[in-house]
Design a protein around this motif. Structure first.
Motif, short mmCIF file in Angstrom:
data_model
loop_
_atom_site.label_atom_id
_atom_site.label_comp_id
_atom_site.label_asym_id
_atom_site.label_seq_id
_atom_site.Cartn_x
_atom_site.Cartn_y
_atom_site.Cartn_z
N HIS A 38 0.84 -1.23 0.00
CA HIS A 38 0.00 0.00 0.00
C HIS A 38 0.86 1.26 0.00
CE1 HIS A 38 -3.35 -2.65 0.64
NE2 HIS A 38 -2.69 -3.20 1.66
N HIS A 39 2.11 1.12 -0.33
CA HIS A 39 3.07 2.25 -0.38
C HIS A 39 3.17 3.00 0.95
CE1 HIS A 39 3.69 1.63 -4.61
NE2 HIS A 39 2.40 1.57 -4.76
N LYS A 40 3.02 2.22 2.02
CA LYS A 40 3.12 2.79 3.36
C LYS A 40 4.54 3.31 3.61
CE LYS A 40 2.75 0.30 7.33
NZ LYS A 40 2.19 -0.45 8.43
N VAL A 41 4.65 4.47 4.24
CA VAL A 41 5.99 5.00 4.55
C VAL A 41 6.19 5.21 6.05
CG1 VAL A 41 6.42 6.16 2.33
CG2 VAL A 41 5.19 7.38 4.15
N ASP A 42 5.13 4.99 6.85
CA ASP A 42 5.24 5.25 8.29
C ASP A 42 4.58 4.14 9.07
OD1 ASP A 42 2.75 5.94 7.27
OD2 ASP A 42 2.36 7.37 8.85
N ASP A 43 4.92 4.07 10.35
CA ASP A 43 4.31 3.05 11.22
C ASP A 43 4.32 3.56 12.66
OD1 ASP A 43 3.17 0.63 12.00
OD2 ASP A 43 4.41 -0.49 10.56
N THR A 44 3.65 2.81 13.53
CA THR A 44 3.55 3.24 14.93
C THR A 44 4.90 3.09 15.65
OG1 THR A 44 2.82 1.00 15.42
CG2 THR A 44 1.10 2.66 15.15
N PRO A 45 5.15 3.91 16.67
CA PRO A 45 6.46 3.82 17.36
C PRO A 45 6.57 2.59 18.25
CG PRO A 45 5.10 5.58 18.31
CD PRO A 45 4.30 5.00 17.18
N TYR A 46 7.74 1.92 18.20
CA TYR A 46 8.03 0.86 19.18
C TYR A 46 7.97 1.47 20.57
CZ TYR A 46 9.70 -2.74 15.94
OH TYR A 46 9.80 -3.70 14.98
N GLY A 47 7.44 0.72 21.53
CA GLY A 47 7.38 1.20 22.90
C GLY A 47 6.14 2.05 23.17
N GLY A 48 5.35 2.27 22.14
CA GLY A 48 4.10 3.03 22.30
C GLY A 48 4.29 4.52 22.15
N GLY A 49 3.19 5.23 22.24
CA GLY A 49 3.23 6.68 22.07
C GLY A 49 2.36 7.08 20.90
N SER A 50 2.10 8.40 20.80
CA SER A 50 1.16 8.85 19.78
C SER A 50 1.90 9.09 18.46
CB SER A 50 0.51 10.15 20.24
OG SER A 50 1.51 11.13 20.37
N GLY A 51 1.13 9.15 17.40
CA GLY A 51 1.67 9.53 16.09
C GLY A 51 2.36 8.39 15.37
N MET A 52 2.79 8.73 14.16
CA MET A 52 3.42 7.75 13.29
C MET A 52 4.87 8.17 13.03
SD MET A 52 1.00 5.64 12.59
CE MET A 52 0.99 4.82 11.02
N VAL A 53 5.69 7.18 12.73
CA VAL A 53 7.12 7.43 12.54
C VAL A 53 7.52 6.99 11.13
CG1 VAL A 53 9.43 6.81 13.39
CG2 VAL A 53 7.53 7.02 15.01
N LEU A 54 8.27 7.83 10.44
CA LEU A 54 8.73 7.47 9.08
C LEU A 54 9.68 6.28 9.15
CD1 LEU A 54 9.24 11.00 7.54
CD2 LEU A 54 7.52 9.32 6.87
N MET A 55 9.45 5.31 8.27
CA MET A 55 10.21 4.07 8.30
C MET A 55 11.54 4.20 7.55
SD MET A 55 6.95 1.96 7.05
CE MET A 55 7.46 0.26 7.14
N CYS A 56 12.46 3.31 7.90
CA CYS A 56 13.79 3.34 7.26
C CYS A 56 13.73 2.97 5.78
CB CYS A 56 14.72 2.34 7.95
SG CYS A 56 15.23 2.86 9.59
N GLN A 57 13.02 1.89 5.47
CA GLN A 57 13.17 1.27 4.14
C GLN A 57 13.03 2.22 2.94
OE1 GLN A 57 10.19 0.32 1.99
NE2 GLN A 57 11.80 0.16 0.43
N PRO A 58 11.93 3.01 2.84
CA PRO A 58 11.82 3.85 1.63
C PRO A 58 12.94 4.89 1.54
CG PRO A 58 9.73 3.78 2.86
CD PRO A 58 10.76 3.14 3.72
N ILE A 59 13.35 5.41 2.68
CA ILE A 59 14.36 6.48 2.67
C ILE A 59 15.75 5.91 2.37
CG2 ILE A 59 15.45 8.29 4.07
CD1 ILE A 59 12.70 8.78 5.32
N PHE A 60 16.08 4.78 2.98
CA PHE A 60 17.39 4.14 2.68
C PHE A 60 17.46 3.76 1.20
CE2 PHE A 60 20.19 3.21 6.34
CZ PHE A 60 19.46 3.82 7.34
N ASP A 61 16.36 3.19 0.67
CA ASP A 61 16.38 2.76 -0.74
C ASP A 61 16.49 3.96 -1.67
OD1 ASP A 61 16.25 0.20 0.08
OD2 ASP A 61 14.27 -0.26 -0.74
#
Ligand code: ADE
Length: 221
Positions: free
Chosen positions: A46-69
């Motif tokens: 689904h061309h997702k670029v973000d996911d929930t933070p490990y350890g909990g907390g609000s908001g979404m975090v940009l993932m490594c894979q699309p940016i590294f690639d």
């Protein structure tokens, strides 16, 4: 100079790149600007670029894979990678001058709650454009790109740089154009008499006066 900008909102750059001095600099090939949508690099169905933070907390975090690639594809030995983030080094004209000498700049725009911390390992410099939080790094990257592009030789008249605000840590002197009197407000006499030495002295005094009034912190340096 080449500037690559990584974003998930490429449309935001449409007006920036097609107006005024920036448009002309690109047309004259003094600078090349390419916008990359790092969503295009996502391997998620689904061309997702973000996911929930490990350890909990609000908001979404940009993932490594699309940016590294994306970086794997566009980075060269000449690349200098800048991440726009509110917790970066505070941007300043002196940094603009240094960045304007780079052959290849990559500006990375963050979003949501931030980047996965491991993305910082790709970065040469983290920059903040001021002590406030924007919804994303796009406006910040435009501020940085604009201030750099105008310093690229040939983009604007060289002598425009010599007297501008923040060189020597002084603000710019006031300027006037015709008419000499407008609604009772007169252009200072010294500017009308063609004595270049006196004009230079007047302008320097005005720079110091204005800086004392508006930005005394600059003089303390
Ligand atoms: N992203 C969000 N806020 C920012 C700021 N002040 N500077 C740079 N990038 C940002």
């Amino acid at each position: 100079m080449k500037i690559d900008i990584l974003t998930i909102f490429p449309e935001m750059f449409q007006n920036f790149l097609t107006q005024s001095i920036i448009k002309r600099a690109i047309e004259q090939r003094l600078v090349e600007v390419e916008i990359h949508n790092f969503r295009d690099y996502s391997k998620d169905p689904h061309h997702k670029v973000d996911d929930t933070p490990y350890g909990g907390g609000s908001g979404m975090v940009l993932m490594c894979q699309p940016i590294f690639d994306c970086l794997d594809k566009i980075r060269t030995k000449d690349s200098y990678v800048v991440m726009l983030t509110p917790d970066g080094t505070k941007y300043h004209q002196s940094i603009a001058y240094k960045l304007s000498e780079k052959k290849h700049l990559i500006l990375m725009c963050g979003h949501y709650e931030g980047f996965d911390e491991r993305i910082r390992s790709l970065v040469d410099l983290e920059l903040s454009i001021g002590d406030y939080v924007l919804t994303g790094g796009e406006l910040a990257s435009m501020v940085v790109a604009d201030s750099i592009i105008r310093l690229v030789p040939g983009v604007i008249k060289e002598d425009s740089h010599l007297q501008e605000s923040f060189n020597d840590d002084l603000l710019d002197y006031p300027v006037y154009t015709k008419p000499a009197v407008f609604r009772g407000m007169k252009v200072p006499e010294v500017l009308l008499n063609g004595d270049h030495e006196k004009i230079a002295q007047y302008r320097r005094e005005q720079q110091i006066k204005k800086t004392k009034e508006k930005r005394p912190d600059l003089l303390e340096k």
